[in-house]
Design an enzyme around this catalytic site. Structure first.
Site, PDB file in Angstrom:
ATOM      1  N   LYS A 244       0.806  -1.220   0.000  1.00  0.00           N
ATOM      2  CA  LYS A 244       0.000   0.000   0.000  1.00  0.00           C
ATOM      3  C   LYS A 244       0.844   1.278   0.000  1.00  0.00           C
ATOM      4  CE  LYS A 244      -1.555  -1.408   3.816  1.00  0.00           C
ATOM      5  NZ  LYS A 244      -0.784  -2.668   3.887  1.00  0.00           N
ATOM      6  N   THR A 245       1.836   1.299   0.881  1.00  0.00           N
ATOM      7  CA  THR A 245       2.650   2.520   0.987  1.00  0.00           C
ATOM      8  C   THR A 245       3.405   2.788  -0.310  1.00  0.00           C
ATOM      9  OG1 THR A 245       2.885   2.163   3.359  1.00  0.00           O
ATOM     10  CG2 THR A 245       4.450   3.669   2.329  1.00  0.00           C
TER      11      THR A 245
ATOM     12  N   ASP B 186      -0.440   7.939   5.463  1.00  0.00           N
ATOM     13  CA  ASP B 186      -0.015   6.544   5.439  1.00  0.00           C
ATOM     14  C   ASP B 186      -0.277   5.846   6.764  1.00  0.00           C
ATOM     15  OD1 ASP B 186       1.109   4.311   4.211  1.00  0.00           O
ATOM     16  OD2 ASP B 186       3.103   4.735   5.009  1.00  0.00           O
ATOM     17  N   ASP B 187      -0.721   4.602   6.675  1.00  0.00           N
ATOM     18  CA  ASP B 187      -0.822   3.761   7.862  1.00  0.00           C
ATOM     19  C   ASP B 187      -1.691   4.415   8.942  1.00  0.00           C
ATOM     20  OD1 ASP B 187      -0.108   1.393   9.039  1.00  0.00           O
ATOM     21  OD2 ASP B 187       2.019   1.674   8.613  1.00  0.00           O
TER      22      ASP B 187
ATOM     23  N   LYS C 121     -12.538  15.280   5.387  1.00  0.00           N
ATOM     24  CA  LYS C 121     -13.819  15.659   4.774  1.00  0.00           C
ATOM     25  C   LYS C 121     -13.904  17.154   4.444  1.00  0.00           C
ATOM     26  CE  LYS C 121     -16.244  13.230   7.933  1.00  0.00           C
ATOM     27  NZ  LYS C 121     -17.336  12.510   8.603  1.00  0.00           N
TER      28      LYS C 121
ATOM     29  N   LYS D 261       5.752  -7.524   0.073  1.00  0.00           N
ATOM     30  CA  LYS D 261       6.854  -7.146   0.958  1.00  0.00           C
ATOM     31  C   LYS D 261       7.553  -8.404   1.480  1.00  0.00           C
ATOM     32  CE  LYS D 261       7.216  -3.676   4.667  1.00  0.00           C
ATOM     33  NZ  LYS D 261       6.335  -2.810   5.485  1.00  0.00           N
TER      34      LYS D 261
HETATM   35  P1  ATP Z   1       2.681  -2.292   5.766  1.00  0.00           P
HETATM   36  O1  ATP Z   1       1.368  -2.993   5.930  1.00  0.00           O
HETATM   37  O2  ATP Z   1       3.765  -2.889   6.585  1.00  0.00           O
HETATM   38  O3  ATP Z   1       2.572  -0.818   5.872  1.00  0.00           O
HETATM   39  P2  ATP Z   1       2.650  -1.981   2.911  1.00  0.00           P
HETATM   40  O4  ATP Z   1       1.402  -2.648   2.474  1.00  0.00           O
HETATM   41  O5  ATP Z   1       2.637  -0.501   3.034  1.00  0.00           O
HETATM   42  O6  ATP Z   1       3.159  -2.629   4.257  1.00  0.00           O
HETATM   43  P3  ATP Z   1       5.056  -1.547   1.460  1.00  0.00           P
HETATM   44  O7  ATP Z   1       5.762  -0.985   2.617  1.00  0.00           O
HETATM   45  O8  ATP Z   1       4.588  -0.622   0.408  1.00  0.00           O
HETATM   46  O9  ATP Z   1       3.801  -2.429   1.924  1.00  0.00           O
HETATM   47  O10 ATP Z   1       6.005  -2.674   0.846  1.00  0.00           O
HETATM   48  C1  ATP Z   1       5.919  -3.140  -0.455  1.00  0.00           C
HETATM   49  C2  ATP Z   1       7.309  -3.365  -1.001  1.00  0.00           C
HETATM   50  O11 ATP Z   1       7.214  -4.118  -2.215  1.00  0.00           O
HETATM   51  C3  ATP Z   1       8.034  -2.082  -1.364  1.00  0.00           C
HETATM   52  O12 ATP Z   1       9.396  -2.261  -1.077  1.00  0.00           O
HETATM   53  C4  ATP Z   1       7.813  -1.950  -2.865  1.00  0.00           C
HETATM   54  O13 ATP Z   1       8.866  -1.242  -3.485  1.00  0.00           O
HETATM   55  C5  ATP Z   1       7.779  -3.398  -3.303  1.00  0.00           C
HETATM   56  N1  ATP Z   1       6.923  -3.663  -4.471  1.00  0.00           N
HETATM   57  C6  ATP Z   1       7.286  -4.296  -5.584  1.00  0.00           C
HETATM   58  N2  ATP Z   1       6.265  -4.451  -6.436  1.00  0.00           N
HETATM   59  C7  ATP Z   1       5.204  -3.900  -5.850  1.00  0.00           C
HETATM   60  C8  ATP Z   1       3.847  -3.750  -6.241  1.00  0.00           C
HETATM   61  N3  ATP Z   1       3.378  -4.202  -7.402  1.00  0.00           N
HETATM   62  N4  ATP Z   1       3.024  -3.132  -5.381  1.00  0.00           N
HETATM   63  C9  ATP Z   1       3.483  -2.682  -4.214  1.00  0.00           C
HETATM   64  N5  ATP Z   1       4.753  -2.788  -3.780  1.00  0.00           N
HETATM   65  C10 ATP Z   1       5.615  -3.391  -4.589  1.00  0.00           C
HETATM   66 MG    MG Z   2       2.764   0.764   4.656  1.00  0.00          MG
END
Ligand code: ATP
Ligand code: MG
Length: 266
Positions: free
Chosen positions: A75-76, A129-130, A157, A239
């Site tokens: 997501k991030t 974020d988060d 909003k 991740k």
């Molecule tokens: P958390 O729940 O811990 O906050 P998150 O959902 O925010 O985790 P990220 O921190 O964005 O997940 O981690 C995703 C990782 O995977 C990043 O290092 C990103 O560069 C990599 N990545 C590679 N391909 C993708 C993709 N298609 N979508 C998202 N991230 C990707």
């Molecule tokens: Mg995140």
């Protein structure tokens, strides 16, 4: 004589007056975005439509989008990528990391300041974020900061002043919790960020990672994965999968290590 090139360079050098937090965003998506399935491209396309909607339609000065999905689903990185791939003059990240060490009232001021700053720019994008961590939500006893929650609810909003436009992208791994706090419904749109749940997607990630030098090594691994995963439904965050690839990379026997890690998970 001024060449076109000089002019273009000068444009590059002129930084917008208000914060562009590009380094922060680069950090969030340092590993890039792998298009491991059509859903990745589709998500970015959908998000891009919102980016354009805010930019072009005078009728929607405020659009908000919640990206939700399991922890580690990307997501991030996706939010950061959307934030980086546009020409908004004001782009900011509100993250739990940037709030470390701040008291509750300092958090509230910091968040409010970012929104107030955005109202000074004609076109702004804020990534929140988060959200559950911003609220310091903890599952045990279901505790969280109600003042930060109320602040965010109002700001998400709140219509920007006349002539100003704002796109808000929130992320959460706890959509249900946010729904109970009326936070999920504060967002005008939602997109679900999928985990990796097919062999094709997993293969695309492994292949992209450059784990092996020879294609035959990939083929052998994919054959084994196919055999093992055929009868096992799985769901793994990008991740985690990337981490797993890095773990295997350190091992002299990358193949076995990867298979063992997968067996432990799925
Ligand atoms: P958390 O729940 O811990 O906050 P998150 O959902 O925010 O985790 P990220 O921190 O964005 O997940 O981690 C995703 C990782 O995977 C990043 O290092 C990103 O560069 C990599 N990545 C590679 N391909 C993708 C993709 N298609 N979508 C998202 N991230 C990707
Ligand atoms: Mg995140």
């Amino acid at each position: 004589k001024i060449l076109r090139e000089d002019f273009m360079n000068a444009l590059e050098e002129v930084k917008p007056a208000f914060g562009i937090a590009s380094e922060e965003f680069e950090q969030c998506s340092a590993n890039g975005i792998i298009e491991f399935s059509p859903s990745v491209y589709e998500l970015l396309q959908k998000a891009h439509l919102f980016v354009e909607q805010v930019q072009q339609s005078s009728r929607s000065p405020l659009v908000s989008l919640l990206l939700h999905g399991s922890s580690g689903s990307g997501k991030t990185a996706l939010a950061a990528t959307i934030a980086q791939r546009n020409s908004y003059p004001f782009v900011k990240l509100v993250s739990p990391e940037s709030m470390i060490g701040l008291t509750e009232s300092q958090r509230i001021s910091a968040i409010t300041k970012i929104f107030n700053d955005s109202y000074k720019s004609p076109l702004s994008l804020i990534v929140v974020d988060d959200i559950e961590r911003l609220l310091e939500w903890v599952p045990i006893g279901a505790r969280f900061s109600n003042s930060v929650l109320q602040t965010l609810l109002v700001l998400i909003k709140k219509q920007p002043p006349k002539g100003r436009r704002l796109l808000i992208i929130g992320t959460t791994s706890e959509r249900e919790v946010l729904a109970q706090m009326d936070m999920a419904s504060a967002f005008s749109n939602e997109i679900y960020v999928e985990n990796i749940g097919t062999l094709d997607a997993m293969q695309a990630v492994v292949q992209h990672s450059g784990l092996f030098d020879e294609q035959c090594d990939y083929d052998r691994l994919f054959a084994n994965l196919h055999e093992y995963l055929e009868t096992r439904p799985f769901s793994i965050g990008i991740k985690k999968l990337l981490l797993l690839v890095e773990t295997a990379r350190q091992d002299p026997d990358k193949h076995s290590r990867f298979m063992n890690e997968i067996r432990a998970l799925c």
